[in-house]
Design an enzyme around this catalytic site. Structure first.
Site, PDB file in Angstrom:
ATOM      1  N   ARG A  35     -57.157  43.724 110.590  1.00  0.00           N
ATOM      2  CA  ARG A  35     -55.836  43.726 111.220  1.00  0.00           C
ATOM      3  C   ARG A  35     -55.827  43.044 112.580  1.00  0.00           C
ATOM      4  O   ARG A  35     -54.771  42.755 113.131  1.00  0.00           O
ATOM      5  CB  ARG A  35     -55.345  45.161 111.371  1.00  0.00           C
ATOM      6  CG  ARG A  35     -56.159  46.000 112.330  1.00  0.00           C
ATOM      7  CD  ARG A  35     -55.664  47.437 112.371  1.00  0.00           C
ATOM      8  NE  ARG A  35     -56.442  48.253 113.290  1.00  0.00           N
ATOM      9  CZ  ARG A  35     -56.257  49.567 113.453  1.00  0.00           C
ATOM     10  NH1 ARG A  35     -55.324  50.182 112.745  1.00  0.00           N
ATOM     11  NH2 ARG A  35     -56.988  50.249 114.307  1.00  0.00           N
ATOM     12  N   HIS A 449    -101.165  40.121 127.956  1.00  0.00           N
ATOM     13  CA  HIS A 449    -101.149  40.329 129.407  1.00  0.00           C
ATOM     14  C   HIS A 449    -100.767  39.024 130.086  1.00  0.00           C
ATOM     15  O   HIS A 449    -101.239  37.962 129.694  1.00  0.00           O
ATOM     16  CB  HIS A 449    -102.537  40.771 129.881  1.00  0.00           C
ATOM     17  CG  HIS A 449    -102.637  40.881 131.374  1.00  0.00           C
ATOM     18  ND1 HIS A 449    -102.168  41.964 132.077  1.00  0.00           N
ATOM     19  CD2 HIS A 449    -103.153  40.016 132.295  1.00  0.00           C
ATOM     20  CE1 HIS A 449    -102.381  41.776 133.361  1.00  0.00           C
ATOM     21  NE2 HIS A 449    -102.992  40.605 133.525  1.00  0.00           N
TER      22      HIS A 449
END
Length: 470
Positions: A35, A449
């Protein structure tokens, strides 16, 4: 006679449009009824545009603190209209993307408001177009994905009025920057708006009925969040409720009853309602069909099936957790079942939750308290951001990662985080839980890392007295 479809979906939010795409992939002739704008509330007025606003707030915060990075940024300011415009443009771009996906997957888009009525093998779908004309469809299956809307409290005067009282929708397109803002509710929606407006300089007060903010999160995470928000200048009141409001000429006054029973009255420029949501069940024809509804939410089984043959429902319409990714996955399970596949029934045990405030918050699974309530003996690991090199280099040393394991089996029961980018990190634990990994596999996994993800590893190690960097 209107065109025949294997499936008609009512609602094009993240549940509806994803379900439509999967249905098309499985060979089902599919149509979707909408809608408003494709993408639903999430894409147009929720998940995406709010993150655009919050990104602006984050950049603005960093600019104000440029000196911490050896940079100079003088006379930092913002243009509220431009901030909102960027958010709306992003929403529009993504809504257009959904339109493209519908076309690519040969899904018919029916514009209008849909409802269901008694039919044959499945309910009929009646669509009222924008011109007021109604068209009836007789699909083999119907899927309702109409979502939900903000809860209001009319008896306390807490209803959106287009001026002083906002829902999330109005808070995304402010007509002016409020100097004083009251946020009612401290769940994800409330805290995100509180964080956005606070970062842009508003004096923000958050009122929460429960005894702590972010009540679904782990208590330790909630406590850290509270300290951070207060440090940023937010006024947070818990164990309290708004008893009533009274609009004035330029401000609105609110009467707040505290946990001690005393009431105070304060005036604000605007109020944001964030006290939960209710399912969009009205006007769908559910009463006529005898569909079981519990407190505005349609009852379904693990495959999205209602008690009415051929009628299915997914997403916010069916209850918590009210999350876009829950709706999407639910939709996929539902249409795979419709198509005759053999999907696993949908469960909510491993759905992550993310709150995009500053600092970010993310979690999955059981909190420490919930695990203990369930009778589990637990091992708990924790690792602070201050112990991580990447977090310090980013200038984000505030935060914590917490993991909860079953002492006997090593099962990862839950993970809870607060800090920079934790909404991205949480998926690592979601995958681990889905794959039923234990602490052994997680401890043997190599994390790169320098990354924030190393803290996930350290938290696991800490639960078993093997933490390295703390």
């Amino acid at each position: 006679m209107s065109e025949k479809y294997d499936l008609i979906i009512v609602g094009s939010g993240p549940g509806g449009y994803v379900a439509a795409i999967r249905a098309s992939q499985l060979g089902l002739k599919t149509a979707i009824v909408e809608r408003d704008a494709l993408g639903g509330v999430c894409l147009n007025w929720g998940c995406i545009p709010t993150k655009a606003l919050l990104r602006t707030a984050e950049v603005y915060h960093q600019m104000q603190n440029a000196s911490a990075y050896g940079l100079k940024a003088d006379n930092v300011d913002f243009d509220l209209d431009a901030v909102v415009k960027r958010s709306r443009q992003i929403a529009g771009q993504l809504s257009g993307g959904v339109k493209h996906l519908m076309k690519k997957n040969k899904i018919t888009v029916i514009e209008g408001e849909g409802r269901v009525a008694k039919g044959g093998a499945a309910p009929k779908v009646i669509v009222k177009g924008k011109d007021g004309k109604e068209t009836t469809y007789e699909p083999k299956n119907v899927l309702l994905a109409t979502g939900a809307r903000a809860r209001t409290v009319p008896q306390a005067g807490l209803e959106p009025d287009g001026k002083f009282i906002w829902t999330a929708k109005e808070a995304m397109v402010p007509d002016a920057m409020p100097k004083k803002l009251l946020v009612i509710g401290s769940g994800a929606i409330g805290i995100e708006f509180a964080s956005f407006y606070n970062a842009l300089g508003a004096e923000v007060t958050v009122v929460e009925m429960m005894d702590r903010i972010l009540p679904v999160e782990d208590e330790e995470i909630s406590a850290m969040a509270l300290k951070s928000f207060q440090k940023q200048g937010m006024n947070v009141v818990t164990g309290a409720r708004v008893e009533g409001v009274k609009p004035g000429k330029d401000q609105i006054s609110a009467t707040i009853k505290g946990k001690d029973g005393k009431t105070t009255k304060e005036s604000y420029d605007r109020i944001v309602l964030a006290i939960g949501i209710v399912g969009n069940v009205e006007g769908l024809g559910l009463e006529e069909l005898g569909v079981k509804v519990d407190r505005t939410h349609v009852e379904v089984n693990g495959f999205g099936q209602t008690n009415v043959k051929g009628l299915h429902a997914i997403g916010d319409l069916t209850g918590p957790p009210w999350l876009a990714h829950k709706a999407s996955h639910e939709g996929i399970v539902c249409v795979e079942k419709i198509a005759g596949k053999n999907p696993h029934a949908f469960e909510t045990w491993n759905i992550p939750g993310c709150t995009y405030c500053h600092p970010q918050i993310a979690s999955v699974g059981l909190t420490e308290a919930k695990a203990k309530e369930a009778g589990r003996k637990v091992k708990v690991g924790k690792f602070p951001f201050i112990g991580n090199g990447k977090a310090i280099a980013l200038g984000e040393p505030e935060g914590l990662i917490k993991t909860v394991f079953d002492e006997k089996t090593g099962e990862l029961l839950g993970a809870h985080m607060i800090g920079a980018e934790v909404t991205e990190l949480i998926q690592g634990y979601v995958v681990a839980r889905q794959g039923e990994l234990t602490e052994a596999e997680l401890m043997e996994t190599v994390f790169p890392h320098p990354t924030l993800s190393e803290m996930m590893h350290e938290s696991v190690l800490d639960a078993y007295d093997r933490v390295v960097h703390m």
